[in-house]
Design a protein around this motif. Structure first.
Motif, short mmCIF file in Angstrom:
data_model
loop_
_atom_site.label_atom_id
_atom_site.label_comp_id
_atom_site.label_asym_id
_atom_site.label_seq_id
_atom_site.Cartn_x
_atom_site.Cartn_y
_atom_site.Cartn_z
N VAL A 135 -52.79 18.46 -1.20
CA VAL A 135 -51.11 18.55 -1.56
C VAL A 135 -51.07 17.19 -2.81
O VAL A 135 -51.34 16.31 -2.28
CB VAL A 135 -50.60 17.95 -0.49
CG1 VAL A 135 -50.96 19.67 0.72
CG2 VAL A 135 -51.30 17.20 0.37
N TYR A 183 -48.18 14.39 -4.48
CA TYR A 183 -48.21 13.24 -3.99
C TYR A 183 -46.87 13.69 -3.68
O TYR A 183 -46.32 13.92 -4.48
CB TYR A 183 -48.40 11.97 -4.45
CG TYR A 183 -49.61 10.90 -4.84
CD1 TYR A 183 -50.42 11.85 -5.82
CD2 TYR A 183 -50.36 10.48 -4.04
CE1 TYR A 183 -52.10 11.84 -6.20
CE2 TYR A 183 -51.45 10.23 -4.60
CZ TYR A 183 -52.62 10.57 -5.49
OH TYR A 183 -53.36 10.64 -5.24
N TYR A 233 -48.09 11.92 1.73
CA TYR A 233 -47.51 12.84 1.50
C TYR A 233 -46.66 13.27 2.75
O TYR A 233 -46.52 13.17 3.04
CB TYR A 233 -49.35 13.71 2.06
CG TYR A 233 -50.58 13.73 1.48
CD1 TYR A 233 -50.01 14.24 -0.18
CD2 TYR A 233 -51.19 12.24 1.40
CE1 TYR A 233 -50.96 13.87 -0.67
CE2 TYR A 233 -52.70 12.20 0.94
CZ TYR A 233 -51.94 13.35 -0.49
OH TYR A 233 -53.13 12.79 -1.59
N THR A 247 -44.57 16.52 5.14
CA THR A 247 -45.06 17.42 5.44
C THR A 247 -43.87 17.34 7.41
O THR A 247 -43.31 16.71 6.65
CB THR A 247 -46.65 17.07 6.26
OG1 THR A 247 -46.96 18.30 7.10
CG2 THR A 247 -46.77 16.17 6.99
N GLN A 278 -48.10 20.36 5.68
CA GLN A 278 -49.65 20.59 4.30
C GLN A 278 -50.60 19.92 5.40
O GLN A 278 -50.38 18.56 6.20
CB GLN A 278 -49.36 20.02 3.13
CG GLN A 278 -48.28 18.95 3.34
CD GLN A 278 -48.02 18.48 2.14
OE1 GLN A 278 -49.20 18.98 0.88
NE2 GLN A 278 -47.45 18.03 1.63
N MET A 286 -53.36 16.61 5.66
CA MET A 286 -53.93 15.37 5.32
C MET A 286 -55.48 15.08 5.82
O MET A 286 -55.39 14.00 4.72
CB MET A 286 -53.20 14.52 6.74
CG MET A 286 -51.93 14.70 6.96
SD MET A 286 -50.36 13.68 4.82
CE MET A 286 -50.50 15.70 4.57
N ARG A 341 -44.21 18.83 -2.77
CA ARG A 341 -43.40 16.87 -3.07
C ARG A 341 -42.37 16.43 -2.31
O ARG A 341 -42.28 15.37 -1.71
CB ARG A 341 -43.37 16.89 -4.49
CG ARG A 341 -44.65 16.71 -5.87
CD ARG A 341 -43.81 16.70 -6.58
NE ARG A 341 -45.63 16.47 -7.66
CZ ARG A 341 -45.77 17.48 -7.78
NH1 ARG A 341 -45.11 18.86 -7.94
NH2 ARG A 341 -47.11 17.30 -8.57
#
Length: 956
Positions: A21, A23, A38, A40, A419, A421, A491
């Motif tokens: 993903v 940043y 990130y 999430t 998303q 990691m 984002r």
């Protein structure tokens, strides 16, 4: 960006094949050695807890709140912080199992495809899917697609952490299933009945921030007032202007009387419903009536649905609906009871269980396990090979939420993107992939499935959305419909509906079908509330002792038991009892006297209805409602893992169910004393200040005092030319949630020690939250290292291991420490922690999730709070690169970042405009144990009491 990779020693499976993903904040020139964040989300009861995850070289090491998300605002709770432990838990399932035989996903997929083929001629008759509460638009789309393909299929929901009574109460009052979303920022009078606003709820972080905003008003007339009625003392009652103790049955009578006072006429049939209430109730009703439009009533999840329905009517009378409380529509499939009946009748041939554990946490679970074993074919998909997994034909390890793609709604309905990691550490499979095998016959990856959902909602091309992500990390369908929106969602962590023109209602992306659920329609809003009858409610019959009502509540941190193997949460002290590694039969002093029980005695609790029972240790708790026992769920696990198995007692053994098979929160039980005595692992045993002003309480209505002058000192004043770091903690805002404690633990590689060492007083937390009970008030005080200017610890260290640095920090040089413990003996605040044993975990998984910027301490070393010196250094280096000084707020400690009420402020005293300088200038500012002349850099702001808000007489 390159995909996240794990250390080879951690046994990771490598990066995901799709590009990782974007940043949240791209550093100039790439990441270098700096951590990367990130956006999430993790989930609680099916709802999103939005976060930013800090990664080092592709390894997730810390969780922070997402400041952009409306349900986080940058803060977290203790449960969210501890999800990192769950990710790296070595006890997670790491293989596909067919019975007890090791298998692989390909074989499980082929078996699932065979069941799919067998169901084709029967329209899916005999197929059942059991999940927890689901808000994921993608998962709901898949369930609807499955139902469309197989009309005979049924979806069932079982989630003990989900507030089912609140949903049913909204259905009775509004004509549709919904959950209440509160807006406390606009409230001036808040009344809670059996509700704890700030803990064990997906909206707790947001509610805590809103409450703190209203609490910050300095004037008595403008300051929000909070009144709490509760059975088990909680955080809300501790922060209330006044609290009263009641049993759940008595709470129903109170709500009915309030409704009558405000002009309502419905009856509940609850205990105390027809009797006249205490004198303070009329004052409370008058206050609510006089604050119409700015007053709201909040009812707890353990109270019956009829009480929740009546609460909607009361809020409508107060003008609070659609202003202070709004209904958020939810999906309401059939529950576990319908599944058990179908399985017992032989109607279930194929059962797919997605991350649920009813063999452990279902009411009447013995019967569920029996009928489950009679189902010809079953598959369990979950993080652990738990009690239910062992009773199923197949078990497939699930990918953790930090390892997979997904989407989920926050409590307010905001769609939130999940998303990965890191690649799945144990080869876990996404539930989206498993369901896609049944829907389409293909194990499509989760990213593609999620993209399909949002491409369809944004009007994009479904086929374009089905493509794979390109190597540049631009997602699928670059330059196609929805790609820009997808990138923005990654984002920010959520779908920015204002910019995208999409609604944030909870039914976004959810078709109306409930697959056999209650589809009763009805009018919504205030008109529906005024017109709807209340229905019947079961009255709780009062019983003489030794019969007693037992209230079953979710544990404040472990919830319903899914997090029982999380050592951070097991060792995190419970908010008011300071108890770790245990649950207990809590009761008030008078009830214990009548039962001739004392703290530590063992009592057997046997359900009157079914004869099931448990033997639980007794814990006397002042302020607990008399005539009631509270027992927390989530303990007594048989297959939790090396941490949680066998800890505490299984309260589910007592739980009964209603006519629909749904769990009841109270049960009548016979109590008797048993042999034996239990030793608790408390981190605090004395909760009286003994006349000292450890936690200062000031009258809000008294004239403001002048800032206290600093006492004289024989020590020379030291100048700090660059920075002078300091902290203030506002005790008027601290709600005692312990989020700071576990955030500090995650940031600074602080080990757990286990219940035996806790009993020896060897807990390692660098910041503790002390609790004091004084004159019917409960007071909280977070205590980190004070970083004293005149530090008593420094003068007695024989090897110079504890020193003062050039910015005023009291630093600890680990490789000098020889373990004399002189510093701890000389510390009046008792904030230094000694490694009596090598408590640190040196396993491969532990090394992978530890913060590489913080030294892992060994046996024989003293450690303590450092003001997160690694964060100070990181910010200083960045500022030096840019040729500037540090800005106020640029350095945020772990405890400050986690605090949901922003009670903790950190900054530079050399900056007169900094927040910490302003807070220390407050007339409420004081130093703890100021008479010792240690001159601590950590200072407190006194708790404020609004005496004008109290309703007399006080029956608390």
């Amino acid at each position: 960006m390159a995909a996240a990779t794990a250390l080879a020693g951690a046994g990771c499976s490598g990066p995901p094949e799709e590009a990782i993903v974007p940043y949240a904040n791209m550093p100039e020139g790439g990441p270098g050695n700096d951590p990367v964040f990130y956006a999430t989300a993790v989930t609680h009861a099916g709802y999103a807890l939005p976060v930013l995850v800090e990664t080092h070289d592709g390894r997730p090491t810390k969780i922070e709140g997402n400041p952009r998300h409306p349900m986080s605002l940058g803060s977290t709770d203790a449960r969210t912080q501890a999800m990192l432990w769950q990710l790296w838990d070595p006890d997670r399932s790491n293989m596909v199992l067919h019975g007890d035989a090791v298998s692989v996903w390909d074989a499980a997929r082929e078996a699932l495809l065979a069941r799919r083929a067998a169901m084709a001629d029967r329209d899916g008759a005999g197929l059942r899917v059991l999940t927890g509460n689901v808000t994921s638009p993608t998962l709901l789309r898949q369930l609807d697609a499955l139902a469309a393909r197989y009309p005979g299929m049924q979806w069932h929901r079982h989630d003990p952490a989900y507030p089912l009574a609140a949903e049913e109460g909204a259905r009775r009052a509004l004509g549709r299933a919904a959950q209440p979303m509160y807006h406390l920022e606009h409230a001036r009078v808040i009344v809670t009945v059996g509700a704890d606003l700030f803990i064990d709820t997906p909206q707790g972080v947001r509610l805590a921030r809103e409450f703190a905003h209203g609490r910050g008003e300095a004037r008595s007339g403008a300051r929000a007032r909070l009144y709490a009625i509760e059975a088990m003392p909680g955080l809300t009652g501790a922060m209330a202007d006044q609290r009263w103790s009641m049993t759940p049955a008595e709470m129903g009578g109170l709500v009915e009387r309030l409704a009558a006072s405000l002009g309502g006429s419905a009856t509940l049939g609850q205990e105390g419903g027809s009797a006249e209430g205490p004198a303070w109730e009329s004052g409370l009703a008058d206050l609510l009536r006089g604050s119409a439009g700015e007053a709201v009533l909040v009812v707890g999840p353990a109270l019956p649905a009829d009480v929740h329905a009546l609460a909607w009517r009361i809020n409508a009378m107060l003008g609070a609906v659609d202003k202070l409380v709004t209904p958020v529509p939810v999906r309401s499939p059939p529950g576990l009871g319908a599944l058990v009946e179908a399985a017992a009748a032989g109607e279930v041939q194929t059962l797919l269980v997605l991350d649920a554990n009813p063999v452990y946490d279902a009411p009447g679970k013995a019967r569920f396990e029996e009928v489950l074993r009679r189902v010809p074919w079953s598959m369990h998909v979950g993080l652990y090979r738990d009690e239910t997994a062992r009773a199923c034909t197949w078990h497939v390890p699930r990918a953790h939420e930090l390892e997979s793609w997904g989407d989920v709604l926050a409590w307010d309905g905001t769609p939130t993107i999940q998303q990965p990691m890191i690649a799945p550490l144990h080869g876990g499979i996404s539930p989206h992939t498993v369901l896609q095998v049944l829907v389409e016959g293909e194990d499509t990856d989760a990213l593609t499935v999620v993209r399909q959902t949002w491409a369809a909602r944004w009007g994009g091309d479904r086929q374009a959305a089905a493509g794979q992500a390109d190597a540049g990390g631009n997602g699928v369908g670059e330059n196609r419909a929805g790609d820009e929106r997808w990138q923005a969602a990654l984002r920010t962590g959520y779908i920015d509906t204002d910019k995208l023109g999409q609604g944030t209602e909870a039914h976004a992306g959810q078709p109306p079908s409930d697959h056999g659920g209650d589809r009763r329609g009805g009018r919504g809003g205030r008109a529906a509330i005024a017109a709807t009858g209340m229905g019947d409610a079961r009255a709780t019959q009062a019983e003489d002792l030794p019969r007693i009502t037992v209230q079953l509540l979710a544990d404040p941190y472990l919830g319903a038991g899914a997090l029982a193997n999380n050592a951070w949460l097991q060792e995190l002290p419970r908010p008011l009892t300071r108890l770790t590694w245990d649950n207990a039969a809590f009761m008030g002093p008078e009830t214990a006297r009548k039962l001739r029980l004392d703290t530590g005695d063992i009592a057997t609790l046997t359900a009157v209805s079914g004869g099931a029972g448990v033997a639980a240790p007794v814990h006397i708790l002042p302020g607990h409602a008399e005539g009631l026992v509270t027992l927390h769920l989530g303990y007594g696990r048989r297959q939790a893992g090396s941490v949680g198995t066998g800890v505490g007692v299984d309260a589910y053994a007592l739980q009964d169910r209603d006519e629909h098979g749904d769990p009841l929160s109270t049960v009548q039980a016979i109590v008797a004393r048993a042999e034996g005595h239990h030793a608790y692992a408390h981190v605090q045993t004395e909760m009286s200040m003994h006349g000292r002003d450890i936690v200062r309480v000031e009258d809000l209505n008294a004239p403001a005092a002048l800032p206290a002058a600093e006492p004289p000192s024989l020590y020379p004043k030291v100048d700090y030319p660059d920075y002078a770091w300091a902290m203030t903690i506002d005790l008027d805002l601290c709600i005692g949630c312990n989020a700071c404690t576990v955030a500090c633990q995650a940031e600074n590689n602080i080990p757990v020690v286990g219940s035996e060492q806790v009993r020896h007083g060897r807990v390692m937390h660098w910041i503790r939250v002390d609790v004091y009970r004084e004159a019917q008030a409960t007071l909280f005080q977070p205590v980190p290292c004070m970083h004293c200017e005149n530090a008593p610890c420094e003068a007695v260290c024989p090897v110079g291991a504890t020193v003062h640095d050039s910015e005023g920090l009291n630093a600890q040089v680990y490789n000098r420490c020889v373990g004399t413990r002189f510093c701890s003996n000389n510390c009046p605040y008792k904030v230094r922690r000694f490694n009596f044993f090598d408590f640190a975990d040196h396993g491969a998984s532990a090394a992978a999730h530890q913060n590489p910027d913080v030294t892992v301490r060994q046996r024989g070393v003293m450690e303590k709070c450092t003001y997160c010196v690694q964060r100070i250094s990181r910010a200083r280096i960045q500022a030096q690169k840019e040729g500037r000084a540090l800005h106020d707020g640029e350095v945020v400690t772990a405890c400050e970042a986690a605090c949901p009420t922003q009670a903790i402020v950190f900054g530079d005293l050399n900056d007169p405009d900094s927040r910490v300088s302003a807070s220390r200038a407050s007339p409420r500012a004081y130093a703890l144990l100021e008479e010792t002349n240690t001159r601590p850099r950590t200072r407190y702001l006194a708790r404020r009491e609004d005496t004008a808000a109290r309703l007399e007489p006080d029956d608390a």
